[in-house]
Design a protein around this motif. Structure first.
Motif, PDB file in Angstrom:
ATOM      1  N   ARG A  57      13.837   0.697   6.502  1.00 47.95           N
ATOM      2  CA  ARG A  57      14.447   0.760   5.171  1.00 47.95           C
ATOM      3  C   ARG A  57      14.083   2.063   4.458  1.00 47.95           C
ATOM      4  O   ARG A  57      14.906   2.646   3.765  1.00 47.95           O
ATOM      5  CB  ARG A  57      13.980  -0.421   4.315  1.00 47.95           C
ATOM      6  CG  ARG A  57      14.024  -1.797   4.974  1.00 47.95           C
ATOM      7  CD  ARG A  57      15.347  -2.142   5.598  1.00 47.95           C
ATOM      8  NE  ARG A  57      15.421  -3.554   5.941  1.00 47.95           N
ATOM      9  CZ  ARG A  57      16.103  -4.046   6.947  1.00 47.95           C
ATOM     10  NH1 ARG A  57      16.780  -3.227   7.746  1.00 47.95           N
ATOM     11  NH2 ARG A  57      16.145  -5.333   7.189  1.00 47.95           N
ATOM     12  N   GLU A 110      14.045  -9.345   1.097  1.00 48.12           N
ATOM     13  CA  GLU A 110      13.542  -9.687   2.422  1.00 48.12           C
ATOM     14  C   GLU A 110      12.021  -9.734   2.491  1.00 48.12           C
ATOM     15  O   GLU A 110      11.469 -10.247   3.458  1.00 48.12           O
ATOM     16  CB  GLU A 110      14.083  -8.720   3.475  1.00 48.12           C
ATOM     17  CG  GLU A 110      13.481  -7.335   3.465  1.00 48.12           C
ATOM     18  CD  GLU A 110      14.022  -6.480   4.604  1.00 48.12           C
ATOM     19  OE1 GLU A 110      14.226  -7.011   5.708  1.00 48.12           O
ATOM     20  OE2 GLU A 110      14.250  -5.291   4.372  1.00 48.12           O
ATOM     21  N   VAL A 111      11.339  -9.214   1.479  1.00 45.15           N
ATOM     22  CA  VAL A 111       9.867  -9.283   1.482  1.00 45.15           C
ATOM     23  C   VAL A 111       9.379 -10.386   0.547  1.00 45.15           C
ATOM     24  O   VAL A 111       8.224 -10.388   0.128  1.00 45.15           O
ATOM     25  CB  VAL A 111       9.246  -7.927   1.090  1.00 45.15           C
ATOM     26  CG1 VAL A 111       9.586  -6.877   2.132  1.00 45.15           C
ATOM     27  CG2 VAL A 111       9.712  -7.468  -0.286  1.00 45.15           C
ATOM     28  N   GLN A 112      10.275 -11.327   0.214  1.00 41.51           N
ATOM     29  CA  GLN A 112       9.924 -12.461  -0.635  1.00 41.51           C
ATOM     30  C   GLN A 112      10.260 -13.759   0.088  1.00 41.51           C
ATOM     31  O   GLN A 112      11.197 -13.798   0.887  1.00 41.51           O
ATOM     32  CB  GLN A 112      10.704 -12.405  -1.954  1.00 41.51           C
ATOM     33  CG  GLN A 112      10.395 -11.211  -2.838  1.00 41.51           C
ATOM     34  CD  GLN A 112       9.012 -11.267  -3.440  1.00 41.51           C
ATOM     35  OE1 GLN A 112       8.463 -12.350  -3.642  1.00 41.51           O
ATOM     36  NE2 GLN A 112       8.431 -10.105  -3.707  1.00 41.51           N
ATOM     37  N   ARG A 117      13.712 -15.157  -3.711  1.00 40.07           N
ATOM     38  CA  ARG A 117      14.612 -14.056  -3.364  1.00 40.07           C
ATOM     39  C   ARG A 117      15.590 -13.740  -4.479  1.00 40.07           C
ATOM     40  O   ARG A 117      15.871 -12.572  -4.754  1.00 40.07           O
ATOM     41  CB  ARG A 117      15.382 -14.401  -2.076  1.00 40.07           C
ATOM     42  CG  ARG A 117      14.544 -14.250  -0.823  1.00 40.07           C
ATOM     43  CD  ARG A 117      15.311 -14.673   0.405  1.00 40.07           C
ATOM     44  NE  ARG A 117      14.432 -14.703   1.576  1.00 40.07           N
ATOM     45  CZ  ARG A 117      14.638 -15.454   2.639  1.00 40.07           C
ATOM     46  NH1 ARG A 117      15.706 -16.247   2.683  1.00 40.07           N
ATOM     47  NH2 ARG A 117      13.801 -15.430   3.662  1.00 40.07           N
ATOM     48  N   PRO A 180       9.563  -2.091   4.276  1.00 37.15           N
ATOM     49  CA  PRO A 180       9.993  -3.483   4.098  1.00 37.15           C
ATOM     50  C   PRO A 180      10.531  -4.121   5.373  1.00 37.15           C
ATOM     51  O   PRO A 180      10.445  -5.344   5.527  1.00 37.15           O
ATOM     52  CB  PRO A 180      11.086  -3.369   3.029  1.00 37.15           C
ATOM     53  CG  PRO A 180      10.728  -2.143   2.267  1.00 37.15           C
ATOM     54  CD  PRO A 180      10.158  -1.196   3.272  1.00 37.15           C
ATOM     55  N   GLY A 184       9.075  -7.548   6.364  1.00 33.79           N
ATOM     56  CA  GLY A 184       9.972  -8.695   6.453  1.00 33.79           C
ATOM     57  C   GLY A 184       9.891  -9.373   7.810  1.00 33.79           C
ATOM     58  O   GLY A 184       9.902 -10.601   7.904  1.00 33.79           O
ATOM     59  N   ARG A 185       9.808  -8.572   8.869  1.00 38.66           N
ATOM     60  CA  ARG A 185       9.703  -9.159  10.207  1.00 38.66           C
ATOM     61  C   ARG A 185       8.363  -9.856  10.405  1.00 38.66           C
ATOM     62  O   ARG A 185       8.290 -10.886  11.086  1.00 38.66           O
ATOM     63  CB  ARG A 185       9.922  -8.072  11.248  1.00 38.66           C
ATOM     64  CG  ARG A 185      11.370  -7.601  11.303  1.00 38.66           C
ATOM     65  CD  ARG A 185      11.622  -6.536  12.343  1.00 38.66           C
ATOM     66  NE  ARG A 185      13.052  -6.196  12.387  1.00 38.66           N
ATOM     67  CZ  ARG A 185      13.573  -5.242  13.139  1.00 38.66           C
ATOM     68  NH1 ARG A 185      12.777  -4.499  13.921  1.00 38.66           N
ATOM     69  NH2 ARG A 185      14.875  -4.993  13.128  1.00 38.66           N
ATOM     70  N   SER A 327      21.334 -13.292   2.023  1.00 38.67           N
ATOM     71  CA  SER A 327      19.991 -13.001   2.517  1.00 38.67           C
ATOM     72  C   SER A 327      19.378 -14.220   3.206  1.00 38.67           C
ATOM     73  O   SER A 327      18.663 -14.091   4.206  1.00 38.67           O
ATOM     74  CB  SER A 327      19.103 -12.539   1.354  1.00 38.67           C
ATOM     75  OG  SER A 327      17.820 -12.174   1.796  1.00 38.67           O
ATOM     76  N   SER A 332      15.728 -11.348  10.301  1.00 37.09           N
ATOM     77  CA  SER A 332      15.175 -10.039   9.939  1.00 37.09           C
ATOM     78  C   SER A 332      15.752  -8.919  10.793  1.00 37.09           C
ATOM     79  O   SER A 332      15.818  -7.775  10.362  1.00 37.09           O
ATOM     80  CB  SER A 332      13.648 -10.062  10.067  1.00 37.09           C
ATOM     81  OG  SER A 332      13.261 -10.364  11.399  1.00 37.09           O
ATOM     82  N   ARG A 335      19.676  -7.986   9.199  1.00 36.84           N
ATOM     83  CA  ARG A 335      20.012  -7.920   7.781  1.00 36.84           C
ATOM     84  C   ARG A 335      20.725  -6.631   7.407  1.00 36.84           C
ATOM     85  O   ARG A 335      21.695  -6.632   6.662  1.00 36.84           O
ATOM     86  CB  ARG A 335      18.743  -8.077   6.930  1.00 36.84           C
ATOM     87  CG  ARG A 335      18.249  -9.517   6.873  1.00 36.84           C
ATOM     88  CD  ARG A 335      17.042  -9.671   5.989  1.00 36.84           C
ATOM     89  NE  ARG A 335      16.666 -11.078   5.865  1.00 36.84           N
ATOM     90  CZ  ARG A 335      15.426 -11.531   5.922  1.00 36.84           C
ATOM     91  NH1 ARG A 335      14.433 -10.679   6.109  1.00 36.84           N
ATOM     92  NH2 ARG A 335      15.181 -12.806   5.799  1.00 36.84           N
TER      93      ARG A 335
END
Length: 400
Positions: A57, A110-112, A117, A180, A184-185, A327, A332, A335
């Motif tokens: 990202r 994606e990091v929540q 989200r 991110p 996220g992964r 989302s 992951s 996306r």
């Protein structure tokens, strides 16, 4: 970074049509920069998503914002040289930068965890409020600075835009850490380990994802909200001018619209997480219907101001609920490209709405534009109902 780029886009947008008409020598070509910008936005939407999935990202956003800075700089040269075609090239690059910027809400989401989200997306959308306030306020000072450097005054907003884009690049490169994508992964892997049933993270084909009803619904919500909002928003200033409203009144109406679009995004995200994506999506469609119903009586200033606010808020509900739902449906590993595909449809919807608004207004009047908006918004409610029917579990057979 989102606040900086939003301010840049809005500051440049204030003078785009005026500069285009002067450089081209024709009012008929005043809308061309916006049109080619939308084409650039749609063209890069999928590739930039693919890049973000492959490289990260941080790299994707940095490239997008750098391209925006280059587009702003090219437009400065176009204004100095009075070259309309060079301005169009700069506008294409700025449209490409917009496609990267539109990925930011998804990157925050994606990091929540799923329950937060919508609030994360709402926070990034709320950053547009900064641009809505700072962008117009910066136009006159940037023109003065341009004159002080011996440049045409009109080059000021694009020069400021270049600096804001480069500052956004620096913020992303140095402070968006860890990437991110990796975070996220890792979150997805942790959630999979905590579940009794492991999560499947294989890369699904694009078609297999896009035919899922909930994915289609999410994209439809954002695209239809954008289409209806653009149709009415683009033509309202012209309608107000025909009604005899002064420029100051038009500015107030646009400000009310911007407040509806961005100002309550944090509250919208909270409501979506507390209720459901579908509930707020339907609420957004109904607000768009209401704005269309107000169109036939929108001659007085209070009514048209309410219409513009409701129109912006309806877009806000449809966009954030659609983005949150999308989302939720994606793994992951996929996306970036799917969200890029969604952004392409949204950009095309915006272009269609902008193009159709003048045609509808000239033939059906402002009320006719509103009625078309009602029909399209109602279609979203029908789509929601059809999708919910397909998602309903089958009824168990009754014993004889």
């Amino acid at each position: 970074a989102q606040s900086l780029t939003s301010a840049s886009f809005i500051a440049m947008f204030s003078l785009t049509a005026i500069v285009a008409a002067r450089l081209s020598g024709s009012d008929d070509l005043a809308g061309w920069p916006a049109t080619v910008g939308l084409l650039g936005r749609a063209a890069l939407a999928f590739p930039i998503g693919w890049v973000m999935d492959r490289i990260g990202r941080r790299f994707g956003l940095s490239i997008g914002y750098f391209v925006g800075g280059a587009g702003a700089l090219i437009t400065v040269f176009a204004i100095i040289r009075a070259d309309f075609w060079l301005m169009l090239f700069g506008s294409v690059l700025l449209g490409m930068a917009r496609s990267a910027a539109e990925q930011a809400p998804y990157i925050a989401a994606e990091v929540q965890p799923a329950a937060k989200r919508a609030r994360a997306i709402g926070s990034i959308v709320f950053a547009g409020t900064v641009g809505a306030v700072f962008g117009p306020l910066s136009t006159a000072p940037s023109e003065s600075v341009a004159l002080a450097f011996g440049l045409p005054a009109e080059a000021g907003p694009w020069g400021l835009g270049m600096l804001l884009f480069l500052l956004a690049v620096a913020l992303i490169i140095f402070f968006l850490r860890p990437d991110p994508l990796a975070l996220g992964r890792q979150m997805a892997a942790d959630e999979s380990a905590a579940n009794t049933t492991p999560t499947d993270n294989t890369l699904r084909p694009l078609r297999a994802i896009l035919i899922q009803p909930m994915v289609l619904l999410a994209i439809a919500s954002m695209a239809i909200g954008q289409l209806v909002m653009t149709m009415l928003m683009v033509i309202t200033p012209l309608f107000m001018a025909y009604c005899g409203h002064p420029t100051s009144y038009i500015s107030w109406a646009v400000m009310a619209h911007t407040l509806g679009m961005f100002g309550l995004s944090g509250v919208t995200g909270w409501l979506i997480d507390k209720t459901s994506r579908i509930t707020m999506m339907v609420a957004g469609a109904l607000l768009l219907v209401l704005s269309g119903l107000l169109a036939p009586i929108a001659t007085p200033m209070p009514i048209v101001t309410i219409l513009m606010f409701v129109l912006g808020l309806g877009w806000n509900f449809c966009h954030i609920s659609g983005a949150s739902l999308l989302s939720d449906q994606l793994r992951s590993t996929e996306r970036g490209r799917i969200q890029g595909t969604s952004e392409m449809f949204v950009a095309l919807s915006s272009g269609i709405g902008s193009f159709a608004s003048g045609y509808l207004f000239s033939r059906l009047g402002y009320s006719g534009v509103g009625f078309v908006g009602i029909a399209i918004s109602t279609a979203l409610v029908i789509i929601v109902g059809l999708v919910l029917l397909t998602q309903r579990p089958p009824t168990a057979p009754q014993p004889a």
